[in-house]
Scaffold this active site. Structure first.
Site, PDB file in Angstrom:
ATOM      1  N   SER A 143      48.339  40.320  36.528  1.00 22.37           N
ATOM      2  CA  SER A 143      47.431  40.298  37.675  1.00 22.37           C
ATOM      3  C   SER A 143      46.411  39.181  37.469  1.00 22.37           C
ATOM      4  O   SER A 143      46.137  38.779  36.328  1.00 22.37           O
ATOM      5  CB  SER A 143      46.702  41.648  37.788  1.00 22.37           C
ATOM      6  OG  SER A 143      45.595  41.567  38.673  1.00 22.37           O
ATOM      7  N   TYR A 156      41.760  47.713  33.289  1.00 20.94           N
ATOM      8  CA  TYR A 156      42.891  47.059  33.953  1.00 20.94           C
ATOM      9  C   TYR A 156      42.979  45.587  33.549  1.00 20.94           C
ATOM     10  O   TYR A 156      44.057  45.075  33.217  1.00 20.94           O
ATOM     11  CB  TYR A 156      42.738  47.199  35.465  1.00 20.94           C
ATOM     12  CG  TYR A 156      43.916  46.700  36.268  1.00 20.94           C
ATOM     13  CD1 TYR A 156      45.086  47.448  36.352  1.00 20.94           C
ATOM     14  CD2 TYR A 156      43.849  45.499  36.971  1.00 20.94           C
ATOM     15  CE1 TYR A 156      46.162  47.000  37.099  1.00 20.94           C
ATOM     16  CE2 TYR A 156      44.920  45.047  37.728  1.00 20.94           C
ATOM     17  CZ  TYR A 156      46.079  45.800  37.790  1.00 20.94           C
ATOM     18  OH  TYR A 156      47.137  45.349  38.531  1.00 20.94           O
TER      19      TYR A 156
END
Length: 248
Positions: A143, A156
Site C-alpha cells: 500500500s 497498517y
C-alpha cells in the site's frame, strides 16, 4: 504471457483487489486457487465469475495467520497440482487508530495478518517453486501507506512497509532459482474497505490525487498480472506504486 497449465494462488480473493486479480489471471489462462478465510460466499462469487468467463479455478479456505493451516494448504496444492507458478499475497486487514490510542492487540493483529500471512505463504510457495525447478513469480500487495506512512495507521503502515523489504530480500535470495518477487502498492482504490467511509475519504484525499479520482480494483489487477507474467521476466525486487500520482 503465461505458460499453459500455470497455477496461481491468490490470498484474500473473495472481494475487492484480490477478487479482481483472481479474475484477471484466470482471463489470461491461469488456473486460480481462490483463498479465503471467512467469506466463503465471496470466494464462490469469484469462482462463478471466473467460470462464466471460461476460466478455471477452485476455492481454498485457510487462515493465513495459522502456520499449520498454511502448511496443509500447500500440501494440498502439491498433491493436486504438483507445483505452483504464481503467488499473490493479498490478504490484509486494518485496525486504524492513532499511536497513543492503539492497543497492543490491534497493532500485532494487523502485523500478524498482513506480514505474518505473507511470510507463511511465501515460505510455502518458495518450497514448491524450488522443488519444481520451474521458478515462479510472487507479487505482494502492499500500500502507499507502507511507502510513505499514513496517520492513524501505525500498524497498517508498518505491516505494509515490512512487506516491501521482505519482498526485496526474497527476490535477492531466490533469483538464482528463477523466482521473481515484486510488490504492488495501491493508493486509494474503490473497494468495500474504502466504501465504508467513501464520502469522507474522497472529500479528504481526492484533492491530493493528481488524477482526481480513486482507482479501481481492475487497474491494480492489470499491474499485478503483468508482474506475474513472462512480460516482466527481467523485473524483480521492485515496488510499483499504483496511486494516480498521490505519492509522486
Amino acid at each position: 504471457m503465461f505458460q499453459p497449465g500455470s497455477i496461481a494462488l491468490v490470498t484474500g480473493a473473495s472481494s475487492g483487489i484480490g477478487q479482481a486479480i483472481a479474475i484477471n489471471l484466470a482471463r489470461n489462462g491461469v488456473t486460480v486457487l481462490i483463498n479465503y478465510c471467512k467469506s466463503e460466499n465471496g470466494a464462490l462469487d469469484t469462482l462463478k465469475i471466473i467460470e462464466q468467463n471460461g476460466g478455471c479455478g477452485e476455492t481454498i479456505q485457510c487462515d493465513v495467520t495459522d502456520a499449520a493451516a498454511v502448511n496443509q494448504m500447500f500440501l494440498y496444492i502439491k498433491k493436486k497440482y504438483k507445483s505452483l507458478d504464481i503467488l499473490i499475497n493479498n490478504s490484509g486487514i486494518t485496525k486504524d487508530g492513532y499511536l497513543l490510542m492503539m492497543s497492543e492487540e490491534n497493532f500485532f493483529k494487523v502485523m500478524e495478518t498482513n506480514m505474518g500471512g505473507c511470510f507463511h505463504c511465501t515460505q510455502g510457495a518458495v518450497r514448491l517453486m524450488c522443488a519444481s525447478k520451474r521458478g515462479g513469480a510472487i507479487v505482494n500487495i502492499s500500500s502507499t501507506s507502507g511507502v510513505v506512512g499514513q496517520e492513524g495507521q501505525a500498524n497498517y503502515s508498518a505491516s505494509k512497509g515490512a512487506m516491501i523489504s521482505f519482498t526485496k530480500t526474497t527476490a535477492k535470495e531466490y533469483a538464482k532459482h528463477g523466482i521473481r518477487a515484486n510488490v504492488v502498492a495501491p493508493g486509494f482504490v474503490e473497494t468495500k474497505m474504502t466504501q465504508k467511509s467513501e464520502k469522507l475519504l474522497k472529500e479528504k484525499y481526492t484533492q491530493y490525487i493528481p488524477m482526481g479520482r480513486f482507482g479501481s480494483p481492475d487497474e491494480v489487477a492489470e499491474v499485478v498480472t503483468f508482474l506475474a507474467s513472462s512480460k516482466a521476466s527481467y523485473i524483480t525486487g521492485k515496488c510499483i506504486v499504483v496511486d494516480g500520482g498521490l505519492t509522486m
